[in-house]
Design an enzyme around this catalytic site. Sequence first.
Site, mmCIF file in Angstrom:
data_model
loop_
_atom_site.group_PDB
_atom_site.id
_atom_site.type_symbol
_atom_site.label_atom_id
_atom_site.label_comp_id
_atom_site.label_asym_id
_atom_site.label_seq_id
_atom_site.Cartn_x
_atom_site.Cartn_y
_atom_site.Cartn_z
ATOM 1 N N ASP A 135 6.064 2.158 6.358
ATOM 2 C CA ASP A 135 4.811 1.404 6.318
ATOM 3 C C ASP A 135 3.851 2.178 5.416
ATOM 4 O O ASP A 135 3.232 3.147 5.862
ATOM 5 C CB ASP A 135 4.248 1.260 7.739
ATOM 6 C CG ASP A 135 2.854 0.680 7.797
ATOM 7 O OD1 ASP A 135 2.415 0.080 6.805
ATOM 8 O OD2 ASP A 135 2.193 0.840 8.844
ATOM 9 N N GLU A 169 -5.336 1.131 2.754
ATOM 10 C CA GLU A 169 -4.984 0.120 3.752
ATOM 11 C C GLU A 169 -5.008 0.682 5.159
ATOM 12 O O GLU A 169 -5.456 0.018 6.100
ATOM 13 C CB GLU A 169 -3.606 -0.472 3.439
ATOM 14 C CG GLU A 169 -3.280 -1.742 4.203
ATOM 15 C CD GLU A 169 -2.709 -1.510 5.597
ATOM 16 O OE1 GLU A 169 -2.641 -2.474 6.384
ATOM 17 O OE2 GLU A 169 -2.322 -0.353 5.899
ATOM 18 N N GLU A 170 -4.528 1.907 5.330
ATOM 19 C CA GLU A 170 -4.423 2.481 6.672
ATOM 20 C C GLU A 170 -5.779 2.742 7.317
ATOM 21 O O GLU A 170 -5.851 2.960 8.523
ATOM 22 C CB GLU A 170 -3.600 3.771 6.640
ATOM 23 C CG GLU A 170 -2.120 3.590 6.314
ATOM 24 C CD GLU A 170 -1.334 2.861 7.409
ATOM 25 O OE1 GLU A 170 -1.941 2.468 8.429
ATOM 26 O OE2 GLU A 170 -0.122 2.680 7.242
ATOM 27 N N HIS A 229 0.828 -1.212 0.000
ATOM 28 C CA HIS A 229 0.000 0.000 0.000
ATOM 29 C C HIS A 229 0.860 1.259 0.000
ATOM 30 O O HIS A 229 1.929 1.298 0.618
ATOM 31 C CB HIS A 229 -1.007 0.002 1.151
ATOM 32 C CG HIS A 229 -0.436 0.116 2.531
ATOM 33 N ND1 HIS A 229 -0.233 1.321 3.163
ATOM 34 C CD2 HIS A 229 -0.051 -0.830 3.425
ATOM 35 C CE1 HIS A 229 0.240 1.114 4.382
ATOM 36 N NE2 HIS A 229 0.366 -0.183 4.559
ATOM 37 N N HIS A 284 4.335 3.500 12.879
ATOM 38 C CA HIS A 284 3.397 4.628 13.022
ATOM 39 C C HIS A 284 4.014 5.798 13.785
ATOM 40 O O HIS A 284 3.303 6.731 14.160
ATOM 41 C CB HIS A 284 2.078 4.187 13.673
ATOM 42 C CG HIS A 284 1.196 3.426 12.734
ATOM 43 N ND1 HIS A 284 -0.169 3.384 12.861
ATOM 44 C CD2 HIS A 284 1.478 2.681 11.643
ATOM 45 C CE1 HIS A 284 -0.689 2.638 11.894
ATOM 46 N NE2 HIS A 284 0.309 2.198 11.147
ATOM 47 N N ASP A 309 4.007 -6.028 3.340
ATOM 48 C CA ASP A 309 3.771 -4.907 4.246
ATOM 49 C C ASP A 309 4.835 -4.968 5.333
ATOM 50 O O ASP A 309 5.614 -5.921 5.398
ATOM 51 C CB ASP A 309 2.358 -4.993 4.832
ATOM 52 C CG ASP A 309 1.790 -3.636 5.226
ATOM 53 O OD1 ASP A 309 2.598 -2.741 5.551
ATOM 54 O OD2 ASP A 309 0.557 -3.484 5.234
#
Length: 350
Positions: free
Chosen positions: A193, A227-228, A76, A326, A246
């Site tokens: 990510d 995706e997030e 993603h 994150h 991922d």
Amino acid sequence: MNDEKIPEQERQAFLLDTLQKLLGQDSPSGFTHKVTALAKDIAEGLGFEARLTGKGNLVVKVPGRESGRTVGLCAHVDTLGLMVRSITADGMLMVTRVGGPLMPTLDGEYCRIYTRDGKVYTGTVLSLSPAIHVQDDAATRPRDEKNMAVRIDEKVRSKADVEALGIAAGDYVCYDPKTVVTESGFVKSRFLDDKASAACLLTLLWTMHRTGARPRFDAFFTLTVHEEVGHGGATLPAVDELLAVDMGCIGEDLSCTEYQVSICAKDSGGPYDYGMVSRLVQLAKEHGVDYAVDIYPRYGSDVAAAWHTGMDARGALIGPGVHASHGMERTHLDGLNATLKLAELYLELA
């Protein structure tokens, strides 16, 4: 297939250049048009046909050497971000999260505000008690949506001043990735990510372009854009097997490092396909790929999203080990290369 061996430095250069280009495009979920346009240009420049779906995913179909089944690889390119929620009386922007950024790590980060009419303003994400010389709770006030705001780099003193700039609720706020590649091989950046994995998929296309190699079976390479927020894999092409690429998790009760490819056996959505996971482990063992098998308790992938929408396909998840997910993330070239190698082995390139 061209038997000429590609110099590893050349592939490494393409991987890093592509990764930095992807990271250079602001692309929180729902605001991904610039990064998919970039990736589309890269794929087409390598001689592959690429199309954008109605939802915004980028799909590249690569014909295989044999018929019999179809496989999919997805990563993603949407990231975490913020969106303007409201404007305060003194001209600050209150925000809401897009995805799940660690809000305390955003205190002091520079950002860009994109308006609906195409203007871009700069600003800084700050605590609402930002001055140690002024507020008693500057060090202790919570760093969350209720207690943080964006200070705009314009002469504004009121809500009306901000509105006159064209800024309104629903505008995206994109904070800096702060990408650095160190001489020791570390890549430090927000949004590894999952742009690190997206760069790996594009590097696989580059490898096929350079060598003439093709996967054993027809393969769909898809870069997803939601995706997030949980539904990136909801509209993927129909395949018999789906391999999500991922980030791999690093931390408490996990064995993966930044120097390895992580193979996920189970995440919050349940276990991945036993046969696929076992095959990936066996491939890594047989070919000396540095890997770890882990379980991610707070994680969901595009495979899970595809399964929830009814895709009847086997699924698995791999990716480079990423530290501090994150937040201010970091991985290593060793982990990226291990991911590339395992994905190549999975595709049976020849």
